[in-house]
Structures are given as structure tokens and as C-alpha cells.
Motif scaffolding. Structure first.
Motif, PDB file in Angstrom:
ATOM      1  N   PRO A 118     -67.068  38.145  13.743  1.00 48.17           N
ATOM      2  CA  PRO A 118     -67.638  36.938  13.129  1.00 48.17           C
ATOM      3  C   PRO A 118     -68.325  37.176  11.784  1.00 48.17           C
ATOM      4  N   LYS A 119     -68.638  38.428  11.436  1.00 46.07           N
ATOM      5  CA  LYS A 119     -69.313  38.687  10.166  1.00 46.07           C
ATOM      6  C   LYS A 119     -68.339  38.990   9.028  1.00 46.07           C
ATOM      7  N   ILE A 120     -67.037  38.950   9.319  1.00 42.56           N
ATOM      8  CA  ILE A 120     -66.036  39.082   8.260  1.00 42.56           C
ATOM      9  C   ILE A 120     -65.636  37.680   7.805  1.00 42.56           C
ATOM     10  N   ARG A 121     -65.698  37.448   6.506  1.00 40.20           N
ATOM     11  CA  ARG A 121     -65.368  36.143   5.936  1.00 40.20           C
ATOM     12  C   ARG A 121     -64.036  36.227   5.189  1.00 40.20           C
ATOM     13  N   LEU A 122     -63.256  35.159   5.289  1.00 38.99           N
ATOM     14  CA  LEU A 122     -61.987  35.082   4.561  1.00 38.99           C
ATOM     15  C   LEU A 122     -62.139  34.206   3.325  1.00 38.99           C
ATOM     16  N   ASN A 123     -61.521  34.643   2.244  1.00 40.99           N
ATOM     17  CA  ASN A 123     -61.445  33.876   1.000  1.00 40.99           C
ATOM     18  C   ASN A 123     -59.967  33.802   0.643  1.00 40.99           C
ATOM     19  N   VAL A 124     -59.338  32.658   0.917  1.00 35.45           N
ATOM     20  CA  VAL A 124     -57.883  32.526   0.802  1.00 35.45           C
ATOM     21  C   VAL A 124     -57.523  31.660  -0.400  1.00 35.45           C
ATOM     22  N   ARG A 125     -56.602  32.164  -1.219  1.00 35.10           N
ATOM     23  CA  ARG A 125     -56.080  31.366  -2.325  1.00 35.10           C
ATOM     24  C   ARG A 125     -54.562  31.463  -2.341  1.00 35.10           C
ATOM     25  N   GLU A 126     -53.904  30.335  -2.641  1.00 35.33           N
ATOM     26  CA  GLU A 126     -52.454  30.289  -2.671  1.00 35.33           C
ATOM     27  C   GLU A 126     -51.942  30.569  -4.080  1.00 35.33           C
ATOM     28  N   GLY A 127     -50.727  31.075  -4.157  1.00 39.99           N
ATOM     29  CA  GLY A 127     -50.121  31.335  -5.450  1.00 39.99           C
ATOM     30  C   GLY A 127     -48.654  31.696  -5.292  1.00 39.99           C
ATOM     31  N   GLN A 128     -47.944  31.785  -6.407  1.00 42.70           N
ATOM     32  CA  GLN A 128     -46.549  32.183  -6.403  1.00 42.70           C
ATOM     33  C   GLN A 128     -46.439  33.666  -6.755  1.00 42.70           C
ATOM     34  N   GLY A 129     -45.193  34.193  -6.755  1.00 39.70           N
ATOM     35  CA  GLY A 129     -44.959  35.622  -6.860  1.00 39.70           C
ATOM     36  C   GLY A 129     -45.671  36.323  -7.994  1.00 39.70           C
ATOM     37  N   GLY A 130     -45.380  35.927  -9.242  1.00 36.07           N
ATOM     38  CA  GLY A 130     -45.974  36.600 -10.389  1.00 36.07           C
ATOM     39  C   GLY A 130     -47.479  36.477 -10.416  1.00 36.07           C
ATOM     40  N   GLU A 131     -47.983  35.329 -10.008  1.00 34.46           N
ATOM     41  CA  GLU A 131     -49.429  35.106  -9.987  1.00 34.46           C
ATOM     42  C   GLU A 131     -50.102  36.019  -8.965  1.00 34.46           C
ATOM     43  N   LEU A 132     -49.471  36.173  -7.797  1.00 39.78           N
ATOM     44  CA  LEU A 132     -50.053  37.029  -6.763  1.00 39.78           C
ATOM     45  C   LEU A 132     -50.044  38.495  -7.188  1.00 39.78           C
ATOM     46  N   ASP A 133     -48.985  38.914  -7.851  1.00 42.36           N
ATOM     47  CA  ASP A 133     -48.937  40.289  -8.362  1.00 42.36           C
ATOM     48  C   ASP A 133     -50.057  40.533  -9.362  1.00 42.36           C
ATOM     49  N   ALA A 134     -50.306  39.532 -10.225  1.00 44.40           N
ATOM     50  CA  ALA A 134     -51.380  39.671 -11.219  1.00 44.40           C
ATOM     51  C   ALA A 134     -52.739  39.763 -10.541  1.00 44.40           C
ATOM     52  N   LEU A 135     -52.945  38.981  -9.490  1.00 44.95           N
ATOM     53  CA  LEU A 135     -54.213  39.027  -8.755  1.00 44.95           C
ATOM     54  C   LEU A 135     -54.410  40.395  -8.100  1.00 44.95           C
ATOM     55  N   LEU A 136     -53.332  40.972  -7.588  1.00 41.88           N
ATOM     56  CA  LEU A 136     -53.410  42.315  -7.004  1.00 41.88           C
ATOM     57  C   LEU A 136     -53.751  43.348  -8.069  1.00 41.88           C
ATOM     58  N   ASP A 137     -53.054  43.260  -9.202  1.00 38.60           N
ATOM     59  CA  ASP A 137     -53.240  44.258 -10.260  1.00 38.60           C
ATOM     60  C   ASP A 137     -54.659  44.253 -10.810  1.00 38.60           C
ATOM     61  N   THR A 138     -55.266  43.062 -10.860  1.00 38.00           N
ATOM     62  CA  THR A 138     -56.617  42.959 -11.415  1.00 38.00           C
ATOM     63  C   THR A 138     -57.701  43.148 -10.352  1.00 38.00           C
ATOM     64  N   GLY A 139     -57.286  43.317  -9.092  1.00 35.45           N
ATOM     65  CA  GLY A 139     -58.276  43.471  -8.026  1.00 35.45           C
ATOM     66  C   GLY A 139     -58.957  42.174  -7.642  1.00 35.45           C
ATOM     67  N   SER A 140     -58.355  41.046  -8.028  1.00 33.81           N
ATOM     68  CA  SER A 140     -58.950  39.746  -7.705  1.00 33.81           C
ATOM     69  C   SER A 140     -58.752  39.381  -6.240  1.00 33.81           C
ATOM     70  N   VAL A 141     -57.785  40.008  -5.584  1.00 35.42           N
ATOM     71  CA  VAL A 141     -57.613  39.844  -4.140  1.00 35.42           C
ATOM     72  C   VAL A 141     -57.503  41.224  -3.508  1.00 35.42           C
ATOM     73  N   ASP A 142     -57.848  41.309  -2.231  1.00 35.56           N
ATOM     74  CA  ASP A 142     -57.783  42.573  -1.498  1.00 35.56           C
ATOM     75  C   ASP A 142     -56.439  42.752  -0.807  1.00 35.56           C
ATOM     76  N   ILE A 143     -55.806  41.628  -0.470  1.00 35.57           N
ATOM     77  CA  ILE A 143     -54.541  41.606   0.256  1.00 35.57           C
ATOM     78  C   ILE A 143     -53.708  40.462  -0.313  1.00 35.57           C
ATOM     79  N   ALA A 144     -52.387  40.640  -0.344  1.00 36.82           N
ATOM     80  CA  ALA A 144     -51.513  39.534  -0.753  1.00 36.82           C
ATOM     81  C   ALA A 144     -50.306  39.470   0.173  1.00 36.82           C
ATOM     82  N   ILE A 145     -49.909  38.259   0.525  1.00 35.89           N
ATOM     83  CA  ILE A 145     -48.678  38.027   1.278  1.00 35.89           C
ATOM     84  C   ILE A 145     -47.719  37.356   0.316  1.00 35.89           C
ATOM     85  N   LEU A 146     -46.605  38.024   0.021  1.00 33.53           N
ATOM     86  CA  LEU A 146     -45.726  37.523  -1.026  1.00 33.53           C
ATOM     87  C   LEU A 146     -44.264  37.830  -0.728  1.00 33.53           C
ATOM     88  N   PHE A 147     -43.379  37.211  -1.506  1.00 36.17           N
ATOM     89  CA  PHE A 147     -41.945  37.440  -1.377  1.00 36.17           C
ATOM     90  C   PHE A 147     -41.515  38.599  -2.253  1.00 36.17           C
TER      91      PHE A 147
END
Length: 307
Positions: A118-147
Motif C-alpha cells: 500500500p505504500k507504493i504509489r503509481l504514476n501512469v501516463r499514456e503515450g505512443q512509441g516514440g514518446e515513450l522511448d523519449a520518456l525512458l531515455d530522459t528518466g521521466s518514467v521508471d517503466i514503459a509498456i510499448l510496442f
């Protein structure tokens, strides 16, 4: 100045638009603009230059961005290290994901997480392929689910699921009444397609050209919801979609679909982590829950019909 002020600054820098950030945060554009103006006053200079299409970083803003990214990364890693000493897993896990994967997968993951950690919080944001890769590269997300268009081979990505491509329409149209449809039969078919220059659109166009024709795009839209609503309300149109994005509509009978063959256009849903960054205890737990949930659903992103 607070760390969240600079998180907002980085978000605007990544998206290049006050309006897009406001939509992402479910607020109004004027609120974002006011916060950035106050930050600029505190910093003593303009961070952004307004353009006709949004905003870009000034030279001063670029300097601040480099310093801020390092500061925030170091701060988050320090806080994560402190949390690691706790016997109870805690902290925020930022997840970027495809819209088609958001529900019911994250609903199920949240329910398990809330019950067990219960002390782990989720912060979820949606995006498309290139956008999700950019978020990963910049460390803006910890995990990404992508195609991906090839199976993952590196240590930073895990294959979750394999998705075929389906020709989707409103019920009753002849091309989607059979179990499958040959790609060649899409010649001249009025389609709702994603906008170029997306990678998926390029693959569709290149496949058609290899068969000696061009796809007929009646309307172009990136939003899955828009594509589905258009074909549902225009019974002469078709779209090329994955099974996870139309599962609910297929079950209810509001849409029908046939698998595209010759060739089968497969996409691979992967769970990706940043190549460089701190993988926290909380991130590992959320990653494990995602994998277990998909495995429990027989490698699907939706609950199997028999469950």
C-alpha cells in the motif's frame, strides 16, 4: 523554488507546449503558464521562448535544464536509497504505457499493489512509441509498456505479449466477417489510419507498396478512441488495429474484426526499463506484478474470456 516546480519545467520542455502539459495534468493552460512565469521570475530569466506551435527552451533554459535534470536524478536516487532501507517497500513508480494497455492491465496491477504494497504509489501516463522511448531515455518514467516491431533481445526489455493486426469495422461488413483477410484485399478499401510519420503507419504503407498498391486513407487519427468511434459511426470504413484495443467492442458486438494475413503484421508488447538509471525496489515490485498479471492472462493484455 520547489523540486516539483522544476519537474513541471522539464515536462514543458519535453512536450513543447503548455496546452499539452495542461491536458496531461487535467488543468487549464493558464495555470501552467502562470507557474512557469513565476519560476522564470525566481530564476531571473526567461526559460522558454514562445512560438506559433508552442514553446522552446531559450539558451538560458537549456543551461537550466542540464543542471536540473542532474539535480532531480540525484535527489530521486538519494530518496530511493533511503527508502530501500525500509522494511516496507514504498515510493512512487512512474509508468509510461500505450493507451491500449492501460485498462484492464493497470487496474488489475493497482488492485494487487494496493493490497500487498500500500505504500507504493503509481504514476501512469499514456503515450505512443516514440514518446515513450523519449520518456525512458530522459528518466521521466521508471517503466514503459510499448510496442516493438521485433522481439526484444537486450536485458532492458522483456516480451509481455505478441499482437496480430486486425481489420476492424462495424458489424455486417463483408471483409471482416471471416476469421482472416488477405492484406492484398485492402487495396481500395477506405481506411482510418494513424498519421504519418509514425513507425506503425510507415510499416503499413511499406507493406502495401510491396504488394503493388497504396492504402486509401480516408481520415488520419492517432487516437485509438477516435479511430474506433469513426468506424463505429461510419459503417463503410475500416481500421487496422491490435486485438487489445478492440477487445471490449468485439465482446459486446459493437465492432467485428478479421486477422490480417499474408503477411501477418505482428507487434511485440514489451516491458522496458531505462538503460541508465536507478531501478528501485518499488519499480522491481511493480515490474514483477505486471509480468505475473500478463502471464496469468495467457500472455494477453486483457482478461481471457474464460477467466
Amino acid at each position: 523554488m520547489q523540486i516539483n516546480d522544476f519537474r513541471l519545467f522539464l515536462e514543458v520542455a519535453e512536450m513543447g507546449s503548455f496546452t499539452k502539459v495542461a491536458a496531461q495534468r487535467h488543468t487549464v493552460q493558464s495555470h501552467i503558464s502562470r507557474q512557469i512565469s513565476e519560476l522564470e521570475k525566481s530564476c531571473g530569466g526567461h526559460l522558454f521562448r514562445r512560438t506559433g506551435r508552442g514553446v522552446v527552451l531559450t539558451e538560458f533554459g537549456q543551461h537550466v535544464e542540464q543542471r536540473v535534470r542532474t539535480w532531480i536524478k540525484d535527489s530521486e536516487e538519494l530518496f530511493a536509497d533511503i527508502q530501500q532501507t525500509s522494511k516496507v517497500p514504498m515510493g512512487e513508480v512512474k509508468i509510461g504505457m500505450l493507451p491500449s494497455a492501460a485498462h484492464p492491465l493497470m487496474t488489475q496491477v493497482f488492485q494487487r499493489l494496493h493490497a500487498q504494497y500500500p505504500k507504493i504509489r503509481l504514476n501512469v501516463r499514456e503515450g505512443q512509441g516514440g514518446e515513450l522511448d523519449a520518456l525512458l531515455d530522459t528518466g521521466s518514467v521508471d517503466i514503459a509498456i510499448l510496442f516493438r516491431y521485433q522481439k526484444p533481445s537486450g536485458p532492458d526489455e522483456t516480451l509481455l505479449s505478441t499482437a496480430n493486426t486486425y481489420l476492424v469495422s462495424s458489424p455486417g461488413l463483408p471483409l471482416t466477417q471471416a476469421d482472416s483477410v488477405d492484406f492484398k484485399r485492402l487495396e481500395g478499401v477506405p481506411l482510418v489510419l494513424p498519421r504519418p510519420p509514425s513507425h506503425w503507419r510507415s510499416i503499413l504503407d511499406e507493406t502495401a507498396r510491396s504488394k503493388g498498391f497504396n492504402l486509401s486513407a480516408v481520415i488520419e487519427a492517432d487516437s485509438l478512441r477516435v479511430q474506433k468511434e469513426i468506424i463505429a459511426s461510419n459503417p463503410h470504413l475500416y481500421a487496422l488495429l491490435g486485438p487489445f484495443s478492440v477487445d471490449e467492442e468485439l465482446r459486446s458486438g459493437s465492432l467485428q474484426a478479421a486477422k490480417v494475413v499474408h503477411p501477418e503484421l505482428k507487434r511485440y508488447v514489451t516491458l522496458a526499463h531505462p538503460k541508465h538509471g536507478h531501478f528501485t525496489q518499488a519499480s522491481r515490485i511493480v515490474s514483477k506484478l505486471i509480468k505475473e498479471t500478463v502471464q496469468g492472462w495467457n500472455g494477453q493484455l486483457n482478461i481471457p474470456k474464460q477467466v
